[in-house]
Design a protein around this motif. Structure first.
Motif, PDB file in Angstrom:
ATOM      1  N   ARG A 205      25.016  27.272  21.631  1.00 27.29           N
ATOM      2  CA  ARG A 205      24.937  28.179  22.620  1.00 27.29           C
ATOM      3  C   ARG A 205      23.825  29.619  21.884  1.00 27.29           C
ATOM      4  NH1 ARG A 205      30.705  27.797  20.398  1.00 27.29           N
ATOM      5  NH2 ARG A 205      30.508  26.812  18.820  1.00 27.29           N
ATOM      6  N   SER A 206      23.958  31.449  22.381  1.00 22.78           N
ATOM      7  CA  SER A 206      22.822  31.169  21.906  1.00 22.78           C
ATOM      8  C   SER A 206      23.382  32.703  20.897  1.00 22.78           C
ATOM      9  CB  SER A 206      22.256  32.144  22.726  1.00 22.78           C
ATOM     10  OG  SER A 206      20.892  32.928  21.964  1.00 22.78           O
ATOM     11  N   MET A 207      23.237  32.441  19.576  1.00 27.66           N
ATOM     12  CA  MET A 207      23.567  33.471  18.592  1.00 27.66           C
ATOM     13  C   MET A 207      22.599  34.491  17.881  1.00 27.66           C
ATOM     14  SD  MET A 207      26.934  33.031  18.553  1.00 27.66           S
ATOM     15  CE  MET A 207      27.833  31.885  18.951  1.00 27.66           C
ATOM     16  N   THR A 208      22.689  35.548  17.472  1.00 26.84           N
ATOM     17  CA  THR A 208      21.999  36.940  16.762  1.00 26.84           C
ATOM     18  C   THR A 208      22.377  37.397  15.618  1.00 26.84           C
ATOM     19  OG1 THR A 208      20.905  37.168  19.350  1.00 26.84           O
ATOM     20  CG2 THR A 208      20.394  38.326  17.381  1.00 26.84           C
ATOM     21  N   LEU A 209      22.007  37.170  15.460  1.00 36.65           N
ATOM     22  CA  LEU A 209      22.082  37.848  13.866  1.00 36.65           C
ATOM     23  C   LEU A 209      21.897  39.669  14.304  1.00 36.65           C
ATOM     24  CD1 LEU A 209      19.975  36.516  10.714  1.00 36.65           C
ATOM     25  CD2 LEU A 209      21.848  35.721  11.708  1.00 36.65           C
ATOM     26  N   ARG A 210      22.755  40.291  14.222  1.00 34.69           N
ATOM     27  CA  ARG A 210      23.596  41.873  14.400  1.00 34.69           C
ATOM     28  C   ARG A 210      21.672  42.909  13.266  1.00 34.69           C
ATOM     29  NH1 ARG A 210      28.541  42.824   9.681  1.00 34.69           N
ATOM     30  NH2 ARG A 210      27.318  43.707   8.341  1.00 34.69           N
ATOM     31  N   PRO A 211      21.488  43.339  14.773  1.00 32.47           N
ATOM     32  CA  PRO A 211      20.291  44.009  14.442  1.00 32.47           C
ATOM     33  C   PRO A 211      21.122  45.897  14.385  1.00 32.47           C
ATOM     34  CG  PRO A 211      20.597  43.844  16.769  1.00 32.47           C
ATOM     35  CD  PRO A 211      21.628  43.007  16.048  1.00 32.47           C
TER      36      PRO A 211
ATOM     37  N   THR B 282      17.711  35.477  16.831  1.00 33.05           N
ATOM     38  CA  THR B 282      18.220  33.991  17.755  1.00 33.05           C
ATOM     39  C   THR B 282      17.826  32.928  17.709  1.00 33.05           C
ATOM     40  OG1 THR B 282      18.215  36.389  19.272  1.00 33.05           O
ATOM     41  CG2 THR B 282      18.870  34.033  20.064  1.00 33.05           C
ATOM     42  N   PHE B 283      19.339  32.287  16.936  1.00 36.51           N
ATOM     43  CA  PHE B 283      19.217  31.368  17.371  1.00 36.51           C
ATOM     44  C   PHE B 283      20.215  30.182  17.768  1.00 36.51           C
ATOM     45  CE2 PHE B 283      21.943  32.769  14.455  1.00 36.51           C
ATOM     46  CZ  PHE B 283      23.456  31.943  13.702  1.00 36.51           C
ATOM     47  N   GLU B 284      20.342  28.857  17.967  1.00 38.19           N
ATOM     48  CA  GLU B 284      21.288  28.218  18.366  1.00 38.19           C
ATOM     49  C   GLU B 284      21.771  27.471  18.124  1.00 38.19           C
ATOM     50  OE1 GLU B 284      19.547  25.524  21.576  1.00 38.19           O
ATOM     51  OE2 GLU B 284      18.792  27.145  23.164  1.00 38.19           O
ATOM     52  N   ASP B 285      23.654  27.536  17.924  1.00 41.30           N
ATOM     53  CA  ASP B 285      24.372  27.172  16.814  1.00 41.30           C
ATOM     54  C   ASP B 285      24.606  25.331  17.222  1.00 41.30           C
ATOM     55  OD1 ASP B 285      25.829  27.033  19.250  1.00 41.30           O
ATOM     56  OD2 ASP B 285      27.152  27.563  18.442  1.00 41.30           O
TER      57      ASP B 285
ATOM     58  N   GLN C  36      39.356  60.803   7.698  1.00 41.53           N
ATOM     59  CA  GLN C  36      40.218  59.685   7.917  1.00 41.53           C
ATOM     60  C   GLN C  36      39.181  59.011   9.047  1.00 41.53           C
ATOM     61  OE1 GLN C  36      43.868  59.203   7.730  1.00 41.53           O
ATOM     62  NE2 GLN C  36      42.713  60.526   5.992  1.00 41.53           N
ATOM     63  N   TYR C  37      37.876  58.424   8.903  1.00 43.87           N
ATOM     64  CA  TYR C  37      38.009  57.293   8.931  1.00 43.87           C
ATOM     65  C   TYR C  37      38.205  55.534   8.061  1.00 43.87           C
ATOM     66  CZ  TYR C  37      34.589  60.196  12.195  1.00 43.87           C
ATOM     67  OH  TYR C  37      33.977  61.019  13.363  1.00 43.87           O
ATOM     68  N   LYS C  38      37.751  55.264   8.771  1.00 40.98           N
ATOM     69  CA  LYS C  38      38.390  53.481   8.682  1.00 40.98           C
ATOM     70  C   LYS C  38      37.898  52.400   8.654  1.00 40.98           C
ATOM     71  CE  LYS C  38      42.580  56.125   7.835  1.00 40.98           C
ATOM     72  NZ  LYS C  38      43.273  55.994   7.000  1.00 40.98           N
ATOM     73  N   GLU C  39      37.267  51.551   7.381  1.00 45.79           N
ATOM     74  CA  GLU C  39      36.672  50.600   8.031  1.00 45.79           C
ATOM     75  C   GLU C  39      36.654  49.179   8.351  1.00 45.79           C
ATOM     76  OE1 GLU C  39      33.856  48.024   4.275  1.00 45.79           O
ATOM     77  OE2 GLU C  39      36.206  48.844   3.744  1.00 45.79           O
ATOM     78  N   ILE C  40      35.824  49.122   9.394  1.00 46.13           N
ATOM     79  CA  ILE C  40      35.800  47.522  10.595  1.00 46.13           C
ATOM     80  C   ILE C  40      34.398  47.152   9.682  1.00 46.13           C
ATOM     81  CG2 ILE C  40      34.579  48.780  12.116  1.00 46.13           C
ATOM     82  CD1 ILE C  40      35.886  47.153  13.471  1.00 46.13           C
ATOM     83  N   ARG C  41      35.153  45.412   9.653  1.00 48.76           N
ATOM     84  CA  ARG C  41      34.019  44.602   9.124  1.00 48.76           C
ATOM     85  C   ARG C  41      34.135  43.422  10.228  1.00 48.76           C
ATOM     86  NH1 ARG C  41      34.645  42.948   2.298  1.00 48.76           N
ATOM     87  NH2 ARG C  41      36.017  46.037   2.195  1.00 48.76           N
ATOM     88  N   THR C  42      32.459  43.433  10.348  1.00 47.71           N
ATOM     89  CA  THR C  42      32.854  42.367  11.606  1.00 47.71           C
ATOM     90  C   THR C  42      31.641  41.468  11.323  1.00 47.71           C
ATOM     91  OG1 THR C  42      30.554  44.381  12.923  1.00 47.71           O
ATOM     92  CG2 THR C  42      33.125  44.779  13.684  1.00 47.71           C
ATOM     93  N   PRO C  43      31.752  40.287  12.415  1.00 52.00           N
ATOM     94  CA  PRO C  43      30.248  39.620  11.482  1.00 52.00           C
ATOM     95  C   PRO C  43      29.191  39.236  11.566  1.00 52.00           C
ATOM     96  CG  PRO C  43      32.001  38.639  13.750  1.00 52.00           C
ATOM     97  CD  PRO C  43      32.540  40.174  13.185  1.00 52.00           C
ATOM     98  N   ILE C  44      28.621  38.849  10.640  1.00 52.27           N
ATOM     99  CA  ILE C  44      27.361  39.453  10.340  1.00 52.27           C
ATOM    100  C   ILE C  44      26.166  38.999  11.680  1.00 52.27           C
ATOM    101  CG2 ILE C  44      24.861  38.628   9.383  1.00 52.27           C
ATOM    102  CD1 ILE C  44      26.495  39.071   6.410  1.00 52.27           C
ATOM    103  N   PHE C  45      26.621  37.588  12.606  1.00 53.33           N
ATOM    104  CA  PHE C  45      25.960  37.236  14.001  1.00 53.33           C
ATOM    105  C   PHE C  45      27.212  37.158  15.336  1.00 53.33           C
ATOM    106  CE2 PHE C  45      27.236  33.269  12.260  1.00 53.33           C
ATOM    107  CZ  PHE C  45      28.697  32.772  12.866  1.00 53.33           C
ATOM    108  N   GLU C  46      26.299  37.310  16.158  1.00 51.06           N
ATOM    109  CA  GLU C  46      26.862  37.335  17.364  1.00 51.06           C
ATOM    110  C   GLU C  46      26.710  36.588  18.426  1.00 51.06           C
ATOM    111  OE1 GLU C  46      29.824  39.344  17.966  1.00 51.06           O
ATOM    112  OE2 GLU C  46      30.015  40.647  16.888  1.00 51.06           O
TER     113      GLU C  46
END
Length: 423
Positions: free
Chosen positions: A74-80, A67-70, A35-45
């Protein structure tokens, strides 16, 4: 200019992707049973998410994040890793208000860490993970471990080792950290620069250092188990009792600390003991955490989860020579002789596919012999042969490639005949 795949990444080609799909299917089916349900989150945060959740003293934050700036600075990071994003979404979308407790989530997707590539370790890798948020019941800890073990067993893995430890509650951890500082301080100069910083930031992580893991002081360091208060000790005993009850063997390792700052109480890793698997034996790891939901702006709630690398999962399957029941063949190859039969084969092929039959035809105007060779390469169970003469009578010859038997049937009955024989 010839382009190559970036270092630390890989192309997953046909023939390999089916194996990925199969183990992902196992993971989803096991999650459904639990009974675990799927969650899909952004690749960068936003980078701050990982600074606050993973911990600034970790190797992930200090050395490994992309990590990169948009365009607005703004500082964004690909999720580790997946927990921070899942908990952020849990809070932002007010899943804590759900009448179900705990809230059970799972995710499958790519993560990114700038590490030195080696066998079983990539800079872009795929994780399957779960989070159970909102319960302090030790039974959930056992359930999470059971789910992970069940996924591996469903794929045919047998040579597994479960290692567990308790990191205790905040009181226990504080006492243990003070003991670690006293233990390491006199000779901290013998350790790497990172460990010298960790002494003041999080001395527990010295036990997890890749460079100094063989140092004598690491082996003789005081165990967290010696500092567990009565509540933490009772909690750990309950977790072990539940694992015993469901028949999951384990080994207690006092130096298992995990690499992220948000863990407390139960920590665990699942390893492969398969011969030839490689130096990196850990397949999955996880544990219980508290304070993370509140850190994200939610209520005071605890959770527990794990993450497993699908790359290492597949490597363990190869090491154990476990056979995955991956069907790479097709149901039917439609062969034709003559121009009219070639044109009609297009609609016949489409009709088979609409009936749920995997089917293919020749697109190079090969002779019939060449078409049969193509059918063999595709491992076709049946070959349906249509000629201009058969077309006049609205019939087609169906050949069973396993038995060699063939029969002439109505074109309108082709799909039903294949479906009846496929069962």
């Amino acid at each position: 200019m010839a382009f190559q795949v970036p270092r630390g990444t890989q192309d997953i080609l046909p023939g390999q992707s089916e194996k990925w799909q199969y183990i992902e299917k196992i993971a989803r089916e096991v999650c459904s049973a639990y009974q675990y349900k799927e969650i899909r989150t952004p690749i960068f945060e936003h980078t701050e998410l990982f600074l606050r959740s993973v911990g600034e003293s970790t190797d992930i934050v200090q050395k490994e994040m992309y990590t990169f700036e948009d365009r607005k600075g703004r500082s964004m990071t690909l999720r580790p890793e997946g927990t921070a994003s899942a908990v952020r979404s849990f809070v932002e979308n007010k899943l804590h208000a759900s009448p179900q407790s705990p809230v059970k989530l799972y995710y499958i997707g790519p993560m990114f860490r700038y590490e030195r590539p080696q066998a079983g370790r990539f800079r872009q890798f795929v994780q399957f993970g779960i989070e159970a948020i909102g319960s302090d019941d030790p039974a959930i800890d056992a359930e999470v471990i059971s789910l992970a073990m069940n996924v591996y067993k469903k794929a045919g893995l047998k040579d597994l080792k479960l290692v567990i430890n308790s990191l205790g509650d905040q009181e226990s951890r504080t006492a243990h950290k003070e003991a670690l500082v006293q233990h390491f301080s006199p000779r901290i100069g013998e350790f790497c620069a990172d460990c010298q910083k960790r002494l003041g930031q999080n001395p527990l992580r010295i036990l997890d250092c890749k460079k100094d893991r063989e140092h004598e002081l690491v082996h003789s360091a005081p165990s967290i188990l010696e500092f567990l208060n009565e509540e933490s000790s009772a909690y750990f005993e309950q977790v072990k009792g539940y694992l015993d009850a469901i028949g999951i063997p384990y080994t207690v390792d006092k130096n298992l600390v995990r690499g992220l700052d948000y863990y407390n109480h139960t920590a665990f890793e699942i390893m492969s003991n398969a011969e030839g698997f490689g130096a990196i034996t850990t397949l999955a790891g996880g544990g219980r955490y508290s304070g993370l939901v509140k850190e994200m702006g939610g209520p005071e709630m605890s959770g527990i989860g794990f993450a497993m690398s699908l790359e290492r999962f597949l490597a363990a399957i190869d090491a154990e020579k476990a056979e995955l029941p991956v069907d790479t063949g097709i149901d039917c190859f439609v062969a034709y002789m003559g121009d009219r039969a070639r044109d009609r084969s297009v609609s016949i092929l489409n009709g088979l596919r609409e009936s749920g039959i995997s089917a293919e035809r020749d697109y190079e105007n090969k002779k019939l012999k060449g078409q049969f060779k193509a059918a063999d390469r595709l491992k076709a169970r049946f070959v349906a042969v249509l000629g201009d003469d058969e077309l006049e009578r609205e019939v087609i010859t169906l050949k069973d490639m396993e038995s060699g038997e063939q029969q002439e049937i109505s074109i309108s009955m082709l799909a039903d005949t294949i479906l009846s024989k496929r069962i």
